[in-house]
Design a protein around this motif. Sequence first.
Motif, PDB file in Angstrom:
ATOM      1  N   THR A 258     -20.830  41.346  97.598  1.00  0.00           N
ATOM      2  CA  THR A 258     -20.032  42.103  96.629  1.00  0.00           C
ATOM      3  C   THR A 258     -19.520  41.158  95.549  1.00  0.00           C
ATOM      4  O   THR A 258     -19.604  41.454  94.346  1.00  0.00           O
ATOM      5  CB  THR A 258     -18.846  42.802  97.339  1.00  0.00           C
TER       6      THR A 258
ATOM      7  N   THR B 140     -18.948  52.021  99.558  1.00  0.00           N
ATOM      8  CA  THR B 140     -18.316  51.450 100.750  1.00  0.00           C
ATOM      9  C   THR B 140     -18.076  52.593 101.719  1.00  0.00           C
ATOM     10  O   THR B 140     -18.193  53.764 101.343  1.00  0.00           O
ATOM     11  CB  THR B 140     -16.971  50.785 100.395  1.00  0.00           C
TER      12      THR B 140
ATOM     13  N   ASN C  85     -21.994  50.281 106.813  1.00  0.00           N
ATOM     14  CA  ASN C  85     -21.731  49.834 105.452  1.00  0.00           C
ATOM     15  C   ASN C  85     -20.486  48.973 105.497  1.00  0.00           C
ATOM     16  O   ASN C  85     -19.685  49.062 106.419  1.00  0.00           O
ATOM     17  CB  ASN C  85     -21.426  51.046 104.570  1.00  0.00           C
TER      18      ASN C  85
ATOM     19  N   THR D 266     -14.555  50.115 103.436  1.00  0.00           N
ATOM     20  CA  THR D 266     -13.817  50.312 102.186  1.00  0.00           C
ATOM     21  C   THR D 266     -12.530  49.491 102.193  1.00  0.00           C
ATOM     22  O   THR D 266     -12.174  48.851 101.201  1.00  0.00           O
ATOM     23  CB  THR D 266     -13.495  51.809 101.988  1.00  0.00           C
TER      24      THR D 266
ATOM     25  N   VAL E  61     -13.097  45.786 101.333  1.00  0.00           N
ATOM     26  CA  VAL E  61     -13.412  45.566  99.920  1.00  0.00           C
ATOM     27  C   VAL E  61     -12.158  45.741  99.062  1.00  0.00           C
ATOM     28  O   VAL E  61     -11.888  44.943  98.160  1.00  0.00           O
ATOM     29  CB  VAL E  61     -14.549  46.513  99.458  1.00  0.00           C
TER      30      VAL E  61
END
Length: 302
Positions: A219, A232, A249, A252, A255
């Motif tokens: 990322t 995400t 994945n 979220t 990230v």
Amino acid sequence: MTLPSRVKLVDVGPRDGLQNEKQAVPATVKIELVHRLQAAGLKEIEVTSFVSPKWVPQMADNAEVMAGIQRQAGVRYSVLTPNMQGYQAAVHSKPDEIVVFAAASEAFSQKNINCSIEESIQRFAPVVEAARAAGIYVRGAMSCVVGCPYEGEVAPLQVGRLAQLMKSIGVQHVGVADTIGVGTPLKVKAAMEATLQHYDVNDVSGHFHDTYGQALSNTLASLELGVWQFDTSVAGLGGCPYAKGATGNVATEDVVYMLHGMGIDTGIDLDKLVDAGAFISDFLQRKSGSRVATAILNKRLG
């Protein structure tokens, strides 16, 4: 090097995250998850897919889920449509965006959808045309951009070729997806650069699985190229049925924590996001796949 000051995250948890769950997740739970994600500030949510229930039984309640969502202004609701039949079923639920997908790996395309890359693109052409005529935005997901479970390494040249094919049929935005999570920063950069030869940086996003723990690094490598949109999945939900051992994945929560720590705005409330992840993890009766959520939940317990 200037990093983006703002990043948009697309939460794919309700669709990509839940599609491979063995236990049935009721429509009410999926709807509640979408509501919690939008309450946390997510502006784009991949809700469901209109695929044959024979292949993906978890998504058989697609129309019910779409009908049950209390839509918020400014939030885009997207659905996956693998073919014309799926698109025609999806249209009734009024998605803001549809997602079509193709692989950068010939072997993966054959194993996944039983046709070549060229054939898969031809299959999507009428779907893209119909969606755009109806004013529905079209996003393309490009899978296996750095590695394939059957073919091994995937060359950036193949990624560029797929991006060019997507562009040729009118796909407006492409996601560069490391489906099995084997990518490392320089390889991901090469795949991104190959894509950016065909698409503007505002029309490209990253989609990184965390199988080998590289998703955050990948990322960051993409942010350094100016990419500011990423897929995400809340609580790190999901995997890939065609990639043995591929974990979900990137979470979220992880990230968001990284971006906020870098002074990059996401518009997302991390505490509410952690609550959304805890809600679905509790339902699935397992720990969240997010390191950040785990840390925050432990801290709350004091």
